[in-house]
Design a protein around this motif. Structure first.
Motif, mmCIF file in Angstrom:
data_model
loop_
_atom_site.group_PDB
_atom_site.id
_atom_site.type_symbol
_atom_site.label_atom_id
_atom_site.label_comp_id
_atom_site.label_asym_id
_atom_site.label_seq_id
_atom_site.Cartn_x
_atom_site.Cartn_y
_atom_site.Cartn_z
ATOM 1 N N ILE A 14 0.834 -1.208 0.000
ATOM 2 C CA ILE A 14 0.000 0.000 0.000
ATOM 3 C C ILE A 14 0.863 1.250 0.000
ATOM 4 O O ILE A 14 1.880 1.322 0.694
ATOM 5 N N VAL A 15 0.449 2.242 -0.783
ATOM 6 C CA VAL A 15 0.971 3.595 -0.657
ATOM 7 C C VAL A 15 -0.094 4.419 0.033
ATOM 8 O O VAL A 15 -1.257 4.438 -0.392
ATOM 9 N N PHE A 16 0.279 5.085 1.119
ATOM 10 C CA PHE A 16 -0.675 5.904 1.873
ATOM 11 C C PHE A 16 -0.409 7.371 1.577
ATOM 12 O O PHE A 16 0.734 7.839 1.618
ATOM 13 N N MET A 17 -1.497 8.120 1.312
ATOM 14 C CA MET A 17 -1.389 9.540 1.004
ATOM 15 C C MET A 17 -2.303 10.332 1.937
ATOM 16 O O MET A 17 -3.512 10.106 1.968
ATOM 17 N N GLY A 18 -1.729 11.236 2.704
ATOM 18 C CA GLY A 18 -2.513 12.044 3.631
ATOM 19 C C GLY A 18 -1.646 13.129 4.210
ATOM 20 O O GLY A 18 -0.418 13.100 4.093
ATOM 21 N N THR A 19 -2.278 14.097 4.873
ATOM 22 C CA THR A 19 -1.505 15.223 5.404
ATOM 23 C C THR A 19 -1.827 15.572 6.853
ATOM 24 O O THR A 19 -0.942 15.510 7.705
ATOM 25 N N PRO A 20 -3.065 15.931 7.218
ATOM 26 C CA PRO A 20 -3.320 16.421 8.577
ATOM 27 C C PRO A 20 -3.529 15.299 9.581
ATOM 28 O O PRO A 20 -3.498 14.096 9.242
ATOM 29 N N GLN A 21 -3.787 15.690 10.811
ATOM 30 C CA GLN A 21 -4.031 14.731 11.891
ATOM 31 C C GLN A 21 -5.201 13.809 11.580
ATOM 32 O O GLN A 21 -5.227 12.660 12.007
ATOM 33 N N PHE A 22 -6.178 14.302 10.821
ATOM 34 C CA PHE A 22 -7.335 13.484 10.433
ATOM 35 C C PHE A 22 -6.904 12.154 9.828
ATOM 36 O O PHE A 22 -7.567 11.121 10.018
ATOM 37 N N ALA A 23 -5.799 12.154 9.069
ATOM 38 C CA ALA A 23 -5.360 10.958 8.350
ATOM 39 C C ALA A 23 -4.536 10.007 9.202
ATOM 40 O O ALA A 23 -4.377 8.825 8.844
ATOM 41 N N VAL A 24 -4.011 10.481 10.325
ATOM 42 C CA VAL A 24 -3.077 9.666 11.107
ATOM 43 C C VAL A 24 -3.699 8.370 11.633
ATOM 44 O O VAL A 24 -3.070 7.304 11.536
ATOM 45 N N GLY A 58 3.344 28.532 13.498
ATOM 46 C CA GLY A 58 3.477 29.369 14.690
ATOM 47 C C GLY A 58 4.064 30.730 14.400
ATOM 48 O O GLY A 58 4.462 31.055 13.274
ATOM 49 N N ARG A 59 4.109 31.546 15.440
ATOM 50 C CA ARG A 59 4.614 32.915 15.288
ATOM 51 C C ARG A 59 6.085 32.944 14.892
ATOM 52 O O ARG A 59 6.538 33.853 14.200
ATOM 53 N N LYS A 60 6.827 31.935 15.316
ATOM 54 C CA LYS A 60 8.246 31.888 14.983
ATOM 55 C C LYS A 60 8.508 31.225 13.640
ATOM 56 O O LYS A 60 9.651 31.116 13.208
ATOM 57 N N ARG A 61 7.408 30.751 12.984
ATOM 58 C CA ARG A 61 7.507 30.177 11.634
ATOM 59 C C ARG A 61 8.519 29.040 11.575
ATOM 60 O O ARG A 61 9.398 28.990 10.717
ATOM 61 N N VAL A 62 8.381 28.112 12.471
ATOM 62 C CA VAL A 62 9.271 26.954 12.528
ATOM 63 C C VAL A 62 8.820 25.929 11.482
ATOM 64 O O VAL A 62 7.648 25.531 11.451
ATOM 65 N N LEU A 63 9.744 25.499 10.615
ATOM 66 C CA LEU A 63 9.419 24.517 9.595
ATOM 67 C C LEU A 63 9.055 23.201 10.277
ATOM 68 O O LEU A 63 9.860 22.626 11.019
ATOM 69 N N THR A 64 7.823 22.721 10.016
ATOM 70 C CA THR A 64 7.273 21.601 10.775
ATOM 71 C C THR A 64 6.747 20.518 9.842
ATOM 72 O O THR A 64 6.055 20.817 8.865
ATOM 73 N N PRO A 65 7.066 19.255 10.098
ATOM 74 C CA PRO A 65 6.528 18.175 9.264
ATOM 75 C C PRO A 65 5.026 18.036 9.449
ATOM 76 O O PRO A 65 4.485 18.384 10.501
ATOM 77 N N THR A 66 4.354 17.533 8.434
ATOM 78 C CA THR A 66 2.925 17.282 8.557
ATOM 79 C C THR A 66 2.697 16.175 9.591
ATOM 80 O O THR A 66 3.596 15.348 9.845
ATOM 81 N N PRO A 67 1.514 16.119 10.197
ATOM 82 C CA PRO A 67 1.236 15.036 11.138
ATOM 83 C C PRO A 67 1.426 13.646 10.535
ATOM 84 O O PRO A 67 1.905 12.729 11.210
ATOM 85 N N VAL A 68 1.073 13.483 9.261
ATOM 86 C CA VAL A 68 1.233 12.173 8.621
ATOM 87 C C VAL A 68 2.716 11.835 8.449
ATOM 88 O O VAL A 68 3.136 10.691 8.687
ATOM 89 N N LYS A 69 3.518 12.801 8.048
ATOM 90 C CA LYS A 69 4.957 12.543 7.918
ATOM 91 C C LYS A 69 5.545 12.144 9.268
ATOM 92 O O LYS A 69 6.335 11.193 9.357
ATOM 93 N N GLN A 70 5.175 12.876 10.312
ATOM 94 C CA GLN A 70 5.708 12.574 11.630
ATOM 95 C C GLN A 70 5.303 11.179 12.077
ATOM 96 O O GLN A 70 6.112 10.432 12.636
ATOM 97 N N ALA A 71 4.048 10.814 11.817
ATOM 98 C CA ALA A 71 3.578 9.473 12.185
ATOM 99 C C ALA A 71 4.327 8.401 11.406
ATOM 100 O O ALA A 71 4.665 7.338 11.950
ATOM 101 N N ALA A 72 4.584 8.668 10.114
ATOM 102 C CA ALA A 72 5.330 7.708 9.296
ATOM 103 C C ALA A 72 6.737 7.505 9.851
ATOM 104 O O ALA A 72 7.192 6.356 10.027
#
Length: 320
Positions: A4-14, A39-53
């Motif tokens: 399977i290839v999984f495609m998703g981005t926000p927390q909804f997909a996790v 955030g206010r400091k504009r920190v580059l952040t992985p998507t929730p799905v990337k982090q879960a992967a």
């Protein structure tokens, strides 16, 4: 073993991704949106799905800015997956990708199709005052959420729900529906149902104007609007020519004994009727509404109890 290839981005997909891994499916790769500043400091952040992967040891993660013109489609073709599963990925899949997996591409969509096709079905279902919503699993087609429906589950919407709580409910229900649906799908025994195009409605992504409170609308419409925007953007009005955000409201309970009701009905919509630690009462198109959590310009969100201690807003003020 099904690949399977999984495609998703926000927390909804996790939860759907996590379910596939827990149930022992082989997730060969994950496709998600690029990392974004947060955030206010504009920190580059992985998507929730990337982090879960990454947390689950999946190292093949592709993040094309534009899927249609990227090399990701060729990477997926070389991978030769049996199935592609998407959940709130955020881009329409081109036909070249839809044709790759031998058992098709399926999507976990947060509405009861054919209603609320598009990118903001959860928020708009609340904003429109729907009594229920749900999740539909469907085969993907070239159009916007137009594919044949495989399975679905209904979820009630209560007055206590906002977009955040409903996202959580539907993401959990979607993962469970996917768990129940996959065995039959992979066995080739599902009977998909075409969508009735005459019943189709759309839920486009939210824009800035969707967040502005129009005080001429009814109390119920404003109550639903705020709930549909929380906890993400929140709603806003203007006070002293500055943005004044609203994060929570309540519908007042009145009675025949309310001696100020006539004056309230005569006020211009947007007029502040009452200011107390219980809330800020504002005239609406048909009655009034209480603001219970607000955010003045340059400040953090706060309860009205904390806000009114400053004593700067008074009855008679008109919010625009």
């Amino acid at each position: 073993m099904t690949k399977i290839v999984f495609m998703g981005t926000p927390q909804f997909a996790v939860p759907s991704l996590q379910m596939l891994l827990t149930e022992g499916y082989t997730v060969a790769a994950v496709v998600t949106q690029p990392d974004r500043p947060v955030g206010r400091k504009r920190v580059l952040t992985p998507t929730p799905v990337k982090q879960a992967a990454l947390d689950n040891g999946i190292t093949t993660v592709w993040q094309p800015e534009k899927l249609r013109t990227s090399e990701t489609i060729e990477h997926i073709r070389e991978l030769a997956p049996d199935l592609i599963v998407t959940a709130a990925y955020g881009q329409i899949l081109p036909k070249a990708l839809l044709d790759i997996p031998r058992q098709g591409c399926i999507n976990v969509h947060g509405s009861l199709l054919p209603g609320y096709r598009g990118g903001a079905p959860i928020q708009r279902s609340i904003m429109n005052g729907e009594p229920k919503t749900g999740v539909t699993i469907m085969y993907m087609a070239e159009g916007m959420d137009t594919g044949d429906m495989i399975s679905r589950v209904e979820v009630p919407i209560t007055d206590a729900d906002n977009a955040g709580t409903l996202f959580d409910k539907l993401s959990t229900e979607g993962a469970e529906l996917l768990r129940r649906t996959l065995p039959e799908l992979l066995a080739g025994s599902v009977q998909a149902e075409a969508q009735d195009e005459t019943l189709a409605t759309y839920a486009p992504n939210l824009k800035r104007e969707d967040e502005r409170l129009d005080w001429t609308r009814s109390t119920r419409e404003l109550f639903n609007q705020v709930r549909g925007l929380v906890p993400f953007s929140g709603a806003f009005t203007t006070w002293n020519e500055e943005v004044f955000k609203v994060w929570a409201t309540a519908v007042p309970v009145t009675s025949d004994a309310d001696t100020s009701i006539t004056a309230k009905l005569d006020a211009v919509p947007g007029t502040v009727l009452t200011v107390s630690e219980d809330g800020i009462e504002v005239k609406t198109g048909d009655a009034s509404i209480w603001l219970t959590e607000v955010q003045p310009a340059g400040k953090k969100a706060m309860s009205v109890r904390d806000f009114v201690r400053g004593g700067k807003m008074t009855p008679g003020t008109v919010l625009l």
